[in-house]
Design a protein around this motif. Sequence first.
Motif, PDB file in Angstrom:
ATOM      1  N   GLN A  99       0.881  -1.171   0.000  1.00 62.88           N
ATOM      2  CA  GLN A  99       0.000   0.000   0.000  1.00 62.88           C
ATOM      3  C   GLN A  99       0.923   1.226   0.000  1.00 62.88           C
ATOM      4  N   ILE A 100       1.373   1.599  -1.173  1.00 65.17           N
ATOM      5  CA  ILE A 100       2.318   2.707  -1.304  1.00 65.17           C
ATOM      6  C   ILE A 100       1.568   4.021  -1.082  1.00 65.17           C
ATOM      7  N   LYS A 101       2.145   4.876  -0.241  1.00 65.30           N
ATOM      8  CA  LYS A 101       1.452   6.123   0.063  1.00 65.30           C
ATOM      9  C   LYS A 101       2.425   7.259   0.314  1.00 65.30           C
ATOM     10  N   VAL A 102       1.917   8.451   0.139  1.00 65.02           N
ATOM     11  CA  VAL A 102       2.659   9.666   0.469  1.00 65.02           C
ATOM     12  C   VAL A 102       2.488   9.883   1.962  1.00 65.02           C
ATOM     13  N   VAL A 103       3.603   9.975   2.691  1.00 62.19           N
ATOM     14  CA  VAL A 103       3.513  10.141   4.150  1.00 62.19           C
ATOM     15  C   VAL A 103       3.832  11.566   4.601  1.00 62.19           C
ATOM     16  N   ARG A 104       4.436  12.340   3.718  1.00 61.08           N
ATOM     17  CA  ARG A 104       4.743  13.735   4.046  1.00 61.08           C
ATOM     18  C   ARG A 104       4.903  14.475   2.738  1.00 61.08           C
ATOM     19  N   GLU A 105       4.407  15.700   2.671  1.00 59.89           N
ATOM     20  CA  GLU A 105       4.566  16.446   1.426  1.00 59.89           C
ATOM     21  C   GLU A 105       4.397  17.936   1.625  1.00 59.89           C
ATOM     22  N   ARG A 138       6.031   5.511  -8.584  1.00 59.93           N
ATOM     23  CA  ARG A 138       5.131   6.415  -7.850  1.00 59.93           C
ATOM     24  C   ARG A 138       5.857   7.697  -7.459  1.00 59.93           C
ATOM     25  N   ALA A 139       7.116   7.578  -7.056  1.00 61.21           N
ATOM     26  CA  ALA A 139       7.895   8.762  -6.682  1.00 61.21           C
ATOM     27  C   ALA A 139       8.076   9.691  -7.875  1.00 61.21           C
ATOM     28  N   MET A 140       8.419   9.135  -9.040  1.00 67.23           N
ATOM     29  CA  MET A 140       8.617  10.005 -10.204  1.00 67.23           C
ATOM     30  C   MET A 140       7.301  10.602 -10.678  1.00 67.23           C
ATOM     31  N   GLN A 141       6.221   9.836 -10.635  1.00 61.13           N
ATOM     32  CA  GLN A 141       4.918  10.383 -11.019  1.00 61.13           C
ATOM     33  C   GLN A 141       4.533  11.547 -10.109  1.00 61.13           C
ATOM     34  N   THR A 142       4.809  11.392  -8.823  1.00 62.23           N
ATOM     35  CA  THR A 142       4.508  12.448  -7.860  1.00 62.23           C
ATOM     36  C   THR A 142       5.381  13.671  -8.129  1.00 62.23           C
ATOM     37  N   ILE A 152       6.727  14.589 -10.971  1.00 65.31           N
ATOM     38  CA  ILE A 152       6.266  15.223 -12.215  1.00 65.31           C
ATOM     39  C   ILE A 152       5.028  16.072 -11.946  1.00 65.31           C
ATOM     40  N   SER A 153       4.088  15.535 -11.204  1.00 64.71           N
ATOM     41  CA  SER A 153       2.859  16.261 -10.884  1.00 64.71           C
ATOM     42  C   SER A 153       3.154  17.546 -10.106  1.00 64.71           C
ATOM     43  N   LYS A 154       4.024  17.446  -9.111  1.00 65.88           N
ATOM     44  CA  LYS A 154       4.374  18.619  -8.318  1.00 65.88           C
ATOM     45  C   LYS A 154       5.179  19.637  -9.135  1.00 65.88           C
ATOM     46  N   ALA A 155       6.080  19.151  -9.983  1.00 70.29           N
ATOM     47  CA  ALA A 155       6.897  20.059 -10.800  1.00 70.29           C
ATOM     48  C   ALA A 155       6.039  20.817 -11.806  1.00 70.29           C
ATOM     49  N   ARG A 156       4.957  20.214 -12.257  1.00 71.75           N
ATOM     50  CA  ARG A 156       4.028  20.924 -13.154  1.00 71.75           C
ATOM     51  C   ARG A 156       3.466  22.168 -12.472  1.00 71.75           C
ATOM     52  N   GLN A 157       3.247  22.072 -11.171  1.00 72.18           N
ATOM     53  CA  GLN A 157       2.648  23.162 -10.414  1.00 72.18           C
ATOM     54  C   GLN A 157       3.666  24.208  -9.962  1.00 72.18           C
ATOM     55  N   THR A 158       4.875  23.762  -9.569  1.00 75.99           N
ATOM     56  CA  THR A 158       5.829  24.687  -8.951  1.00 75.99           C
ATOM     57  C   THR A 158       7.112  24.901  -9.762  1.00 75.99           C
ATOM     58  N   GLY A 159       7.333  24.083 -10.799  1.00 76.45           N
ATOM     59  CA  GLY A 159       8.530  24.233 -11.615  1.00 76.45           C
ATOM     60  C   GLY A 159       9.654  23.288 -11.245  1.00 76.45           C
ATOM     61  N   ILE A 160       9.640  22.758 -10.029  1.00 77.29           N
ATOM     62  CA  ILE A 160      10.676  21.820  -9.583  1.00 77.29           C
ATOM     63  C   ILE A 160      10.115  20.995  -8.419  1.00 77.29           C
ATOM     64  N   ALA A 161      10.587  19.760  -8.305  1.00 77.60           N
ATOM     65  CA  ALA A 161      10.119  18.926  -7.197  1.00 77.60           C
ATOM     66  C   ALA A 161      11.144  17.849  -6.886  1.00 77.60           C
TER      67      ALA A 161
END
Length: 179
Positions: A83-89, A109-113, A115-124
Amino acid sequence: DPTAPDPTVRTTPGPDEQLVRVEQLQEIASQLYQKVGVSKEDADLAAGLEAETDLRGVHSHGTRPLPGYVRRIQEGKTNPRPQIKVVREGPSFALIDGDRGLGHLAGTRAMQTAISKARQTGIAAVAARNSTHFGAAAKYAMQALEHGMVGFSVSSSSPGLAPYGGASRVIGNHPFAYA
């Protein structure tokens, strides 16, 4: 002649080898994972990453380690249904818990996350913990290319190297890749 085959590339199998279509290899790998309890979706993902790595010529991190991954699942060392999950962000970072599952799943999952965050802020930056060997780092870095982004992937490792002049292994050989 630029169309002539490269004489250093062998196109016929050696005496102890057999050529297999990549689709067949991927299907066999997925079936092996499924037989030890990995879901079809997760098995297809891991098998696909491994087969693509074989196509890139990096067999040590493609399907070659598959028997060891399967054995670790059978021994209870790797969770077949994590059950892979984000525990802090935050806006540009996250920490993923891999629930002792296949590293391929946590890495994806880490790279997908990221990519999603970098779309919003420019870097992740996204880290994964509580996971296992994730195969070739290049496959995760390359996922960012499909989104017009630069990707970077790195992993920790067990101590495998002695420092210059040292007698015991205390340094990890941490792989990294960028695309």
